[in-house]
Design an enzyme around this catalytic site. Structure first.
Site, PDB file in Angstrom:
ATOM      1  N   ASP A  79       0.844  -1.202   0.000  1.00 57.24           N
ATOM      2  CA  ASP A  79       0.000   0.000   0.000  1.00 57.24           C
ATOM      3  C   ASP A  79       0.883   1.258   0.000  1.00 57.24           C
ATOM      4  O   ASP A  79       1.938   1.277   0.663  1.00 57.24           O
ATOM      5  CB  ASP A  79      -0.848  -0.064   1.291  1.00 57.24           C
ATOM      6  N   HIS A  80       0.470   2.295  -0.700  1.00 61.15           N
ATOM      7  CA  HIS A  80       1.127   3.623  -0.657  1.00 61.15           C
ATOM      8  C   HIS A  80       2.650   3.598  -0.571  1.00 61.15           C
ATOM      9  O   HIS A  80       3.226   4.138   0.386  1.00 61.15           O
ATOM     10  CB  HIS A  80       0.635   4.413   0.562  1.00 61.15           C
ATOM     11  N   GLU A 131      -1.968   6.330  -8.213  1.00 61.88           N
ATOM     12  CA  GLU A 131      -2.852   7.311  -7.562  1.00 61.88           C
ATOM     13  C   GLU A 131      -2.755   8.673  -8.248  1.00 61.88           C
ATOM     14  O   GLU A 131      -1.665   9.156  -8.530  1.00 61.88           O
ATOM     15  CB  GLU A 131      -2.499   7.468  -6.075  1.00 61.88           C
ATOM     16  N   GLY A 178      -7.803   7.732   7.888  1.00 65.21           N
ATOM     17  CA  GLY A 178      -7.825   7.937   9.338  1.00 65.21           C
ATOM     18  C   GLY A 178      -9.226   8.113   9.884  1.00 65.21           C
ATOM     19  O   GLY A 178     -10.224   7.808   9.233  1.00 65.21           O
TER      20      GLY A 178
END
Ligand code: 13P
Length: 279
Positions: A79-80, A131, A178
């Site tokens: 991820d990311h 992204e 978050g």
């Protein structure tokens, strides 16, 4: 283990695939068991930080064992990640999917770097998520406000997918990573437009924590193919472990203290996965 493209194809018209952040090894079996109990596939994703903490090799071998043990469709996804070398290491170790996050870079540079990742990954049958736009906030339980999100510009997204040939694209439609201070305000018109025009790459919803059930079902109905959930698992684990550990004595069997936390992880995976069903 499967890659994203295989999962997208096999689940087309049936569901979006839940992609859950694993935060420690202890919670991993419960995540895969939750998916198995519903008979749905699952993507286990690791932040680069978690991957470094647990170790790429241990993650790959654990997921292999658990997917075989449960006879479940599992994809292991990075991820990311902003570091192409770490992405290559993950691929070489056995990850079946990776995300290169160049969203903070100018579009041209994001495209150039993503293309390098795609070239490396595709040769090894590994899928790539990119992204475009900025999904605000921070991970690991940091409280953020909805103002941090910057919506994806559709023109940029179309150019990005066409030039990079990614399998999946994270788009910013109003969710943030978050815990939310306020309820996320999602831009469904933007999602519809992206979904209509981006048929070559699966759309990914980041920031799944805090999205209401109604909004989540709508996102899936409008074409989200992968949905990320991280903070909710982290928060639940901390709450449950805190309560179990605060009642423990030095002679309490340590392993028993994790059982309620793991049980809640399984429940969250099942509850979320049910929301992702189309039929
Ligand atoms: P949340 O932590 O808000 O669920 O988001 C997870 C995520 O999108 C990871 O990339």
């Amino acid at each position: 283990m499967k890659n994203l493209t295989e999962l997208f194809k096999e689940n087309e018209g049936k569901r979006a695939i839940g992609s859950f952040n694993v935060h420690c090894l202890e919670m991993l079996p419960a995540m895969i068991e939750g998916a198995k109990e519903l008979n749905v596939p699952i993507i286990i994703q690791t932040s680069p930080g978690t991957a470094e903490y647990i170790g790429l090799d241990l993650l790959v071998s654990s997921i292999q064992t658990l997917s075989e043990r449960n006879n479940a469709d599992v994809c292991l996804h990075m991820d990311h990640c902003t570091d192409i070398e770490v992405i290559k290491q993950a691929i070489d170790t056995g990850y079946t999917s990776v995300m290169y996050d160049g969203s903070s870079l100018p579009l041209e540079e994001n495209i150039k770097n993503t293309k390098e990742v795609v070239a490396y990954a595709k040769e090894r049958n590994v899928s790539v998520e990119g992204e475009v736009g900025s999904i605000g906030g921070a991970e690991d339980g940091v409280v953020v406000s909805e103002e941090d999100a910057i919506y994806t510009d559709p023109k940029d997204a179309y150019q990005f997918v066409q030039e990079t040939n990614v399998d999946a694209i994270a788009v910013a439609i109003g969710t943030t990573h978050g815990l939310y201070k306020s309820k996320a305000k999602l831009n469904f018109e933007l999602l519809e437009e992206l979904s209509k025009n981006l048929t070559n790459a699966g759309l990914v919803l980041h920031g799944g924590t805090g999205v209401s059930e109604t909004d989540m079902r709508k996102c899936v109905a409008l074409g989200m193919k992968k949905v990320n959930v991280g903070t909710e698992l982290n928060k639940s684990y901390i709450d449950n472990v805190n309560s179990a550990f605060s009642q423990a004595t030095p002679l309490t069997s340590l392993r028993k203290l994790f059982i309620p936390a793991n049980q809640h992880i399984k429940e969250i995976v099942k509850e979320k996965s049910e929301l992702f069903q189309l039929v």
